[in-house]
Write an enzyme that holds these catalytic residues in place. Structure first.
Site, PDB file in Angstrom:
ATOM      1  N   ASP A 280       0.867  -1.235   0.419  1.00 43.91           N
ATOM      2  CA  ASP A 280       0.429  -0.339   0.082  1.00 43.91           C
ATOM      3  C   ASP A 280       1.138   1.037   0.116  1.00 43.91           C
ATOM      4  O   ASP A 280       1.855   1.145   0.558  1.00 43.91           O
ATOM      5  CB  ASP A 280      -1.083   0.244   1.151  1.00 43.91           C
ATOM      6  CG  ASP A 280      -2.086   1.321   0.783  1.00 43.91           C
ATOM      7  OD1 ASP A 280      -1.876   1.574  -0.278  1.00 43.91           O
ATOM      8  OD2 ASP A 280      -3.382   0.700   1.762  1.00 43.91           O
TER       9      ASP A 280
HETATM   10  C1  BGC Z   1      -4.712   3.555  -0.322  1.00 48.78           C
HETATM   11  C2  BGC Z   1      -5.648   2.203  -1.003  1.00 48.78           C
HETATM   12  C3  BGC Z   1      -4.749   3.180  -2.634  1.00 48.78           C
HETATM   13  C4  BGC Z   1      -3.432   3.705  -2.354  1.00 48.78           C
HETATM   14  C5  BGC Z   1      -3.312   4.540  -3.981  1.00 48.78           C
HETATM   15  C6  BGC Z   1      -3.727   4.908  -0.157  1.00 48.78           C
HETATM   16  O1  BGC Z   1      -3.904   5.294   0.482  1.00 48.78           O
HETATM   17  O2  BGC Z   1      -5.356   2.839   0.942  1.00 48.78           O
HETATM   18  O3  BGC Z   1      -6.223   2.092  -1.524  1.00 48.78           O
HETATM   19  O4  BGC Z   1      -5.131   2.014  -3.238  1.00 48.78           O
HETATM   20  O5  BGC Z   1      -3.504   5.303  -1.524  1.00 48.78           O
HETATM   21  O6  BGC Z   1      -4.003   5.563  -4.182  1.00 48.78           O
END
Ligand code: BGC
Length: 742
Positions: A280
């Site tokens: 993530d």
């Molecule tokens: C979120 C994800 C997301 C990623 C990219 C993160 O902060 O938890 O779900 O896909 O950012 O935007």
């Protein structure tokens, strides 16, 4: 006939294998030509300049790094022009390995669909798959190869802002929806121009953050993990999901990103996942803040060892993996495995044949926000609305009303209907993209109906200055429609709330308007279950409209006037008070269950509140009524290799066509571990004309009776079961007992 089918199947799988072999051969020969820096580059993902979805590492050298082959993927780069520009940079690199473009396409792209939790309320798997399909068609036409969706985290705590992004609290419903969404995104196969790779997230248990506070720790038994939180991930994998994303939280003290048990043992081991895992946003680096890794280098070590293949925005792999290999701390095989997983997907997408194949501007113009897509978004939006209350048949509204007052802070909003995680639309001309609730009502009513408006108050804050105007407006009308709730930025990532009552003075506005004595219909817009007890007890009609996307206004108008009969059912329990959270219908039986709602004393209850929720899981009304009768079981005693055929009559005994979600629940009356009071095991959404009856059939097999026993084995234990057919988890219409004898 049978022979031909078997033959065809054999040939198809032979060609699939042959193709896979060639891809593997291509991957291997490319890998041989790559330097270690180029390999590590493939594991490196940076954000582009579209709105950032996390804290950015400023990197002025991005473009040079792409040319040097040091970046494998980008996120937040959308549009055919922009993606082409970046791909052109990658084509200047030594090996010309194309970039992968990922994006959070969570509920539609330019045509925005209802938030995922709202779609889950439709219990309509075809509609949900179609929504993901349309999102994939639009996103792929806009240069995107990969969506960071579906989010399949089970959400039992409405304080957690990200419940809006999932399918709610139930594991069974969650598995079905996870499967549908992956199928929708990926279409027939990866490499088709209108398919995008799905990314199942967040692996794992992110939804169980303590206290519902985003990014918080998770403390969870292995049984809870397997029984409640993992099945939707497995269902998504079985549907062919190409990629997974790990999560920010720690699970029992080990950050998920560095969690070998989750990623190596379960996902890539037991489940044999062949795709790749992306971290993530910054989650590799965050292992330092967790106090799990000493520095970025040891975070990189833990993440790659645990099975995180791609580093999103941590810069941990980029600057540390080569050294770790040189020092002999990481085997090059580990890097090669991660690189191969990523390259394989790039080949499967056809990017090596034509790196610009998704960047076709003509196609983009044709697909984005086209009338056909908007029609689908309208259908899904209507199905997502839940009718919570309808006393005295307040709804549907007559089309002959002379004056309607449309009051509330959401009435004339555009962006608020999109909810969190909507892909950016141009800040101007919102009305070109979004149908506000006001516009929707205007489109619906005829010339003879006068529409009045007053804002009343803001969504939050304590200013009541607008109440007087709202009251004057209400008094002039035959009916008042009040649109209140949460703004689009009140649920979502990093949007946990400790208090989930209707924000601001909105409930006071409901009270004031109700005091006029006019019939009132309340629309509640939100990304999560809210608490609104006064409104629930006093307003005659309530529609839970969530955030419905670009067609919100039209969908709401269709339901208000009965052009669509609401059919949604809640995918999450609505608590009476925050103190009941976490609250979910399939809780375990305790040793001291209260005999009834009001029992007090030495029983498992609150002394100041009932145990039951305000609105239960699976609940939702219709403009018609359904009758359930004549339950039949083909047998009440079965062996584990036998099935029970269950059937009953469902009748529409009201005056209009409607759809009912019939829900099948089971209780295993005793087991080697305590079992839930009831568990959803099947459902069907059935459409019946007024006066029509239909026989509904279900099959109960061993799988439906199985659970993780005291040795964590998935088995069906002999014993007594209760079967319940209901219109919700708390409205059981038909019951029967049966026994599993071996
Ligand atoms: C979120 C994800 C997301 C990623 C990219 C993160 O902060 O938890 O779900 O896909 O950012 O935007």
């Amino acid at each position: 006939m049978k022979k031909i089918t078997t033959m065809t199947l054999l040939m198809v799988s032979f060609f699939a294998m042959a193709q896979q072999e060639t891809i593997d051969q291509k991957v291997n020969s490319l890998l041989k030509r790559m330097t270690i820096e180029e390999k590590i580059g493939q594991l490196n993902q940076y954000t582009g300049d579209n709105s950032a979805t996390g804290p950015i590492n400023i990197n002025p050298n991005k473009q040079a790094e792409i040319k040097a082959g040091l970046i494998g993927s980008m996120l937040n780069i959308i549009g055919t022009k922009y993606t082409r520009q970046y791909q052109e940079l990658a084509m200047q690199s030594r090996l010309k390995i194309p970039l992968l473009f990922g994006q959070d396409v969570i509920h539609g792209y330019k045509t925005t669909f209802p938030i995922p939790l709202a779609e889950a309320a439709s219990w309509d798997l075809e509609a949900i798959e179609l929504s993901a399909r349309v999102a994939a068609i639009e996103a792929s036409a806009s240069g995107i190869h990969w969506t960071f969706a579906p989010m399949v985290d089970i959400g039992r705590d409405p304080r957690w802002g990200r419940v809006m992004e999932g399918a709610g609290e139930d594991t069974y419903l969650g598995t079905k929806i996870a499967h549908a969404r992956v199928k929708g995104f990926q279409g027939n196969k990866l490499g088709d121009l209108n398919s995008v790779m799905a990314c199942v997230k967040h692996f794992a248990a992110y939804g169980a953050a303590i206290g519902g506070r985003d990014y918080n720790s998770v403390d969870m038994s292995e049984r809870m993990l397997w029984e409640t939180y993992l099945p939707p991930f497995k269902a998504a994998l079985d549907a062919g999901a190409a990629t997974f994303m790990n999560s920010f939280n720690d699970v029992n003290g080990i950050p998920a990103t560095g969690n070998k048990h989750l990623q190596r043992d379960i996902l890539k081991g037991k489940w044999n996942f062949q795709g790749f895992v992306v971290s993530d946003w910054g989650s590799i680096g965050e292992m330092v803040a967790h106090g799990y890794s000493k520095d970025l280098k040891s975070a990189a070590f833990s993440a790659i060892t645990a099975g995180s293949d791609m580093d999103m925005e941590s810069n941990a792999y980029r600057y540390n993996l080569a050294e770790l290999v040189k020092e002999g701390k990481i085997a090059i095989d580990l890097i090669d495995d991660a690189v191969k997983r990523i390259l394989r997907k790039k080949f499967e997408l056809g990017l090596f044949d034509d790196p610009y194949r998704y960047s076709d501007t003509k196609r983009e113009e044709k697909e984005l926000n086209n009338p056909e897509n908007r029609k689908t978004a309208l259908e899904v939006a209507k199905k997502s609305i839940v009718l919570l209350k309808n006393e005295n048949e307040t709804l549907p509204l007559s089309k002959n009303l002379k004056t309607i007052a449309f009051i509330g802070p959401m009435v004339k909003e555009y962006k608020a209907n999109m909810g969190f995680w909507a892909v950016d639309l141009p800040e101007v001309n919102y009305d070109k993209w979004i149908v506000s609730q006001w516009d929707g009502l205007q489109n619906k009513v005829g010339k003879n109906t006068k529409l009045l408006y007053a804002k009343g108050c803001e969504v939050d804050g304590d200013n009541k200055d607008g109440f007087a105007e709202a009251l004057t407006t209400a008094k002039q009308a035959d009916v008042v429609i009040l649109s209140i709730g949460e703004r689009h930025d009140m649920s979502g990532e990093a949007k946990s709330r400790s208090d989930i009552h209707l924000p601001g003075v909105q409930e006071d506005l409901v009270k004031a308007i109700m005091a006029t004595g006019k019939p009132v219909v309340v629309l509640i817009n939100s990304g999560r279950p809210l608490v609104f007890n006064w409104t629930a007890d006093n307003a005659p009609a309530i529609l839970y409209t969530w955030w419905l996307g670009t067609e919100a206004g039209n969908a709401i108008a269709d339901v208000l006037f009965g052009d669509y009969n609401p059919s949604g059912k809640l995918p999450m329990t609505f608590p009476r008070e925050v103190g009941q959270i976490p609250i979910y219908y399939n809780h375990f039986s305790t040793g001291r269950p209260p005999a009834d709602e009001n029992a007090k004393g030495y029983v498992s209850s609150y002394i100041d509140l009932k145990n039951s929720p305000k609105f239960p899981f699976g609940y939702g009304l219709s403009y018609t009524k359904f009758d359930y009768s004549g339950l039949k079981l083909s047998s009440t005693k079965i062996k584990s290799n036998e099935n029970i055929k269950v059937s009953f009559q469902l009748s529409n005994i009201g005056k209009v066509t409607g759809e009912e979600v019939v829900q099948l629940y089971l209780q295993d009356k005793f087991g080697s571990v305590v079992r839930p009071v009831l568990e959803l095991k099947d459902f069907q959404k059935v459409k019946l004309d007024a006066g029509e009856s239909k026989t509904i059939a279900f099959t109960i097999d061993k799988e439906k009776l199985s659970f993780y026993n005291n040795k964590l084995e998935w088995i069906a234990e002999p014993g007594d079961f209760e079967l319940m057919i209901g219109a919700s988890s708390a409205d059981i219409k038909l019951k029967a007992d049966f026994e599993l004898v071996d």
